[in-house]
Design a protein around this motif. Structure first.
Motif, PDB file in Angstrom:
ATOM      1  N   VAL A   2       1.948   8.459 -15.203  1.00  0.00           N
ATOM      2  CA  VAL A   2       2.350   9.523 -16.325  1.00  0.00           C
ATOM      3  C   VAL A   2       2.349   9.559 -17.289  1.00  0.00           C
ATOM      4  O   VAL A   2       2.214  11.085 -18.034  1.00  0.00           O
ATOM      5  CB  VAL A   2       4.316   9.423 -15.860  1.00  0.00           C
ATOM      6  N   ILE A   3       2.305   8.850 -18.529  1.00  0.00           N
ATOM      7  CA  ILE A   3       2.691   9.199 -19.878  1.00  0.00           C
ATOM      8  C   ILE A   3       1.100   9.494 -20.573  1.00  0.00           C
ATOM      9  O   ILE A   3       1.087  10.793 -20.922  1.00  0.00           O
ATOM     10  CB  ILE A   3       2.949   7.588 -20.496  1.00  0.00           C
ATOM     11  N   VAL A   6       0.934  13.014 -19.436  1.00  0.00           N
ATOM     12  CA  VAL A   6       1.629  13.543 -20.062  1.00  0.00           C
ATOM     13  C   VAL A   6       0.655  13.817 -22.156  1.00  0.00           C
ATOM     14  O   VAL A   6       0.761  15.033 -21.985  1.00  0.00           O
ATOM     15  CB  VAL A   6       2.612  13.664 -20.958  1.00  0.00           C
ATOM     16  N   VAL A   7      -0.004  13.505 -22.038  1.00  0.00           N
ATOM     17  CA  VAL A   7      -0.222  13.248 -23.479  1.00  0.00           C
ATOM     18  C   VAL A   7      -2.221  13.891 -23.061  1.00  0.00           C
ATOM     19  O   VAL A   7      -1.940  15.247 -23.972  1.00  0.00           O
ATOM     20  CB  VAL A   7      -0.853  12.209 -24.158  1.00  0.00           C
ATOM     21  N   LEU A   8      -2.481  13.987 -21.616  1.00  0.00           N
ATOM     22  CA  LEU A   8      -3.297  15.084 -21.542  1.00  0.00           C
ATOM     23  C   LEU A   8      -3.164  16.559 -21.721  1.00  0.00           C
ATOM     24  O   LEU A   8      -4.085  17.051 -21.986  1.00  0.00           O
ATOM     25  CB  LEU A   8      -3.836  14.821 -20.457  1.00  0.00           C
ATOM     26  N   VAL A   9      -1.761  17.303 -21.097  1.00  0.00           N
ATOM     27  CA  VAL A   9      -1.323  18.523 -21.148  1.00  0.00           C
ATOM     28  C   VAL A   9      -1.510  18.606 -21.954  1.00  0.00           C
ATOM     29  O   VAL A   9      -1.425  19.971 -22.952  1.00  0.00           O
ATOM     30  CB  VAL A   9      -0.381  17.909 -19.943  1.00  0.00           C
ATOM     31  N   VAL A  10      -0.601  17.778 -23.583  1.00  0.00           N
ATOM     32  CA  VAL A  10      -0.278  18.043 -24.514  1.00  0.00           C
ATOM     33  C   VAL A  10      -1.477  18.211 -25.160  1.00  0.00           C
ATOM     34  O   VAL A  10      -2.002  19.477 -25.805  1.00  0.00           O
ATOM     35  CB  VAL A  10       0.137  17.200 -25.198  1.00  0.00           C
TER      36      VAL A  10
END
Length: 313
Positions: A2-3, A6-10
């Protein structure tokens, strides 16, 4: 996991935001360029396009747009100058045609008003009519000569010219006139043959014009000269006198069409202002150049430069 998502989306959001800002900045720059270009074109100004940007793709485009603007502005300035020159030329030619035609009409009216005029007087007046009519014809011919030269419709055939012979022929054509008038004639033509690329008829006309010009304007000092010289690349013909000359401020303009400054040399064809212009066009049509150097009452030199042929083929 999940992390990582999230990093990829950011990261994707950051990239998208960065690209959006770059897009907005480029759009803003393009809008500014469009607005400024429109103002420059509609205003007909000589401004340049000044837009500050960090966009490396736009910088060379802006540079080339400014080059294009400068080119178009120069062409517009040249066109305006040519248009003004043409207007002045038409005005001057109209004046030069009007003067002899008015004289012709006056002579004819005199003859018509006196049917009993004796034959001798009538013959004198008719000879004057003939002379003035020839002046008009000569002026018209010179005007069309200049128009033909500037249009470039008729390429000038070039061949090997024996410069020694053509210089001797043209100065000797004036020699009797010069000696009768008491002129000192300084001729410097080397014994070694010099050849150049040129057109014999055009060179005859050029030298005839320059020598006649030197006689007309150098009469006070009573000396006229012709010098033939050369280097490895070019042949030079100097036609000079020690007359009143041309002031330095006006030397660059004596070859302009219809430049008729009172003290200029551009009056060799009955004051038409075409003489030196035609001479310059004739030389340029042969791939040569003509320039002037003048110190009043010291020495005024017209120098013709042509491409040299190093040896006889």
């Amino acid at each position: 996991m999940v992390i990582a998502l999230v990093v990829l989306v950011v990261l994707l959001l950051v990239v998208i935001a960065t690209q959006y800002r770059a897009y907005r900045a480029r759009s803003s720059s393009l809008e500014l360029i469009h607005r400024k270009l429109k103002d420059i074109i509609e205003g007909g100004t000589s401004e340049k396009l000044l837009v500050f940007t960090d966009d490396r793709a736009l910088i060379p485009v802006l540079v080339e747009i400014n080059h294009l603007l400068e080119h178009n502005q120069q062409r517009a300035a040249n066109f305006l100058k040519m248009e003004q020159s043409m207007r002045k030329m038409i005005s001057n030619i109209s004046h030069d045609l009007k003067t002899p035609l008015t004289v012709v009409l006056g002579y004819i009216e005199t003859i018509n008003l006196d049917p009993d005029m004796d034959a001798a007087k009538q013959k004198v007046l008719l000879s004057k009519v003939h002379a003035k009519a020839n002046e008009v014809l000569q002026l018209i011919r010179q005007f069309f000569d200049l128009a033909r030269l500037e249009s470039g419709d008729e390429p000038m055939p070039l061949s090997r010219i024996h410069m020694n012979d053509i210089c001797e022929k043209n100065i000797l054509a004036f020699y009797d006139t010069l000696t009768v008038k008491g002129f000192e004639v300084a001729i410097e033509i080397p014994d070694k043959p010099m050849y150049a690329w040129g057109n014999e008829e055009a060179l005859d006309r050029t030298l005839n014009n320059l020598i006649a010009n030197a006689i007309q304007h150098g009469g006070e000092a009573m000396v006229v000269g012709l010098t033939l010289r050369g280097d490895d690349e070019f042949v030079y013909v100097d036609v000079w006198d020690r007359g009143k000359g041309i002031h330095e401020l006006h030397q660059d303009r004596v070859f302009e069409r219809m430049y008729t400054l009172e003290d200029s040399r551009n009056k060799s064809y009955q004051g038409s202002g075409l003489g030196l212009t035609i001479t310059k066009r004739l030389i340029e049509a042969q791939g040569g150049t003509i320039r002037i150097h003048s110190k009043p009452y010291e020495k005024t030199v017209f120098t013709v430069r042509l491409k040299r042929i190093a040896f006889a083929a």
